[in-house]
Design a protein around this motif. Structure first.
Motif, PDB file in Angstrom:
ATOM      1  N   ARG A 171      -1.287  -3.431   1.239  1.00 45.04           N
ATOM      2  CA  ARG A 171      -2.365  -3.548   2.231  1.00 45.04           C
ATOM      3  C   ARG A 171      -2.709  -2.199   2.860  1.00 45.04           C
ATOM      4  NH1 ARG A 171      -1.041  -9.205   5.524  1.00 45.04           N
ATOM      5  NH2 ARG A 171      -1.869 -10.600   3.917  1.00 45.04           N
ATOM      6  N   GLU A 174      -4.872  -0.423   0.371  1.00 42.86           N
ATOM      7  CA  GLU A 174      -6.221  -0.994   0.378  1.00 42.86           C
ATOM      8  C   GLU A 174      -7.003  -0.486   1.588  1.00 42.86           C
ATOM      9  OE1 GLU A 174      -5.950  -5.219   0.299  1.00 42.86           O
ATOM     10  OE2 GLU A 174      -4.955  -5.298  -1.652  1.00 42.86           O
ATOM     11  N   HIS A 178      -9.312   2.235  -0.469  1.00 39.50           N
ATOM     12  CA  HIS A 178     -10.431   1.513  -1.078  1.00 39.50           C
ATOM     13  C   HIS A 178     -11.745   1.948  -0.434  1.00 39.50           C
ATOM     14  CE1 HIS A 178     -12.860  -1.541  -2.919  1.00 39.50           C
ATOM     15  NE2 HIS A 178     -11.820  -1.988  -3.596  1.00 39.50           N
ATOM     16  N   TRP A 181     -13.396  -0.844   2.085  1.00 33.58           N
ATOM     17  CA  TRP A 181     -12.563  -1.716   2.916  1.00 33.58           C
ATOM     18  C   TRP A 181     -13.117  -1.818   4.330  1.00 33.58           C
ATOM     19  CZ3 TRP A 181      -9.802  -1.195   7.439  1.00 33.58           C
ATOM     20  CH2 TRP A 181      -8.856  -2.192   7.721  1.00 33.58           C
TER      21      TRP A 181
END
Length: 270
Positions: A171, A174, A178, A181
């Motif tokens: 997490r 991410e 990302h 996100w």
């Protein structure tokens, strides 16, 4: 306006920003950044604090600190004073190297914590200094990802993402790596860049309002309401958002005002 009293409750988390005087460099080279991190490590150890994330840019730094029994001001005073002494001695100069009193923002909500961690890690990417967070040497991101920590309180940081270590790291990556996100949808769904832009603008406005103890004006600011005080804060927000690299159309959409209004405000004072 009197200075806002800082919240020094043990266990609270603070996002600290310190800029160079007149936006001048506060680090000239690798040696300076290493010295700063050494002093930061000492400050954390001697003042009972944990570092959750950091990034060193050339003319400013960001720290995400969880304080213990001692106030945040003691930590930053120790760090800034000792680094200034080092810098002035090394470069045969006198006077302050910092532009003003450091800024600090209390972090009380988990989704804001995620957003600030992402903001700090993505700072060099947004500034064009690195293609990815992992490619930038002077942040805590690689330490968190590899587990080879020397200064980051990695276990504490990851615990906010999940009690399961593997899921927490997934997490975290991410959140920070990302492209699209956003904390508004958690970690299951990735949305477009417009949502992240609105989140960054929202965080910026929250910080400005908190600094001035004017959180109650938020609805007025984002609804385009007209009053002398809301106009003053809106103007400050526009200049800050432009400085942070936001497009005028995005700022106008966020504030529910016209593109021309934002363009006019951004041109004032040039």
């Amino acid at each position: 306006m009197p200075r806002r009293k800082r919240n020094d409750t043990p266990g609270t988390i603070h996002h600290v920003i310190q800029r160079g005087n007149n936006k001048n460099y506060i680090y000239e080279n690798t040696r300076d950044k290493r010295e700063f991190l050494s002093l930061l490590s000492t400050a954390l150890t001697t003042h009972d604090a944990l570092l959750l994330q950091f990034v060193l840019m050339d003319n400013h730094y960001h720290l995400l600190i969880k304080i213990g029994s001692e106030p945040l001001s003691s930590i930053i005073w120790f760090l800034n004073r000792n680094y200034s002494l080092y810098y002035n001695q090394r470069y045969n100069r006198t006077g302050t190297i910092y532009g003003d009193r450091y800024k600090s923002y209390l972090v009380t909500e988990t989704h804001k914590l995620f957003s600030i961690v992402r903001y700090i890690v993505q700072n060099p990417v947004k500034a064009g200094l690195a293609a990815t967070p992992s490619a930038y040497r002077w942040s805590g991101h690689t330490e968190v990802c590899t587990g080879d920590t020397s200064i980051i309180a990695r276990t504490t940081l990851l615990s906010y993402f999940s009690p399961d270590p593997s899921l927490a790291l997934q997490r975290y990556r991410e959140c920070t790596e990302h492209e699209n996100w956003t904390p508004q949808v958690g970690f299951a769904t990735i949305v477009d860049k417009r949502e992240e832009t609105r989140e960054r603008l929202s965080c910026l406005l929250d910080r400005i309002l908190a600094e001035k103890n004017l959180e109650n004006l938020r609805v007025m600011i984002v609804s385009g309401a007209k009053s002398p005080l809301s106009r003053e804060i809106r103007n400050l927000f526009v200049h800050s958002a432009v400085t942070d690299g936001h497009a005028l159309r995005d700022i106008a959409s966020f504030l529910h005002v016209s593109h021309e209004t934002v363009r006019r405000i951004s041109n004032q004072g040039r």
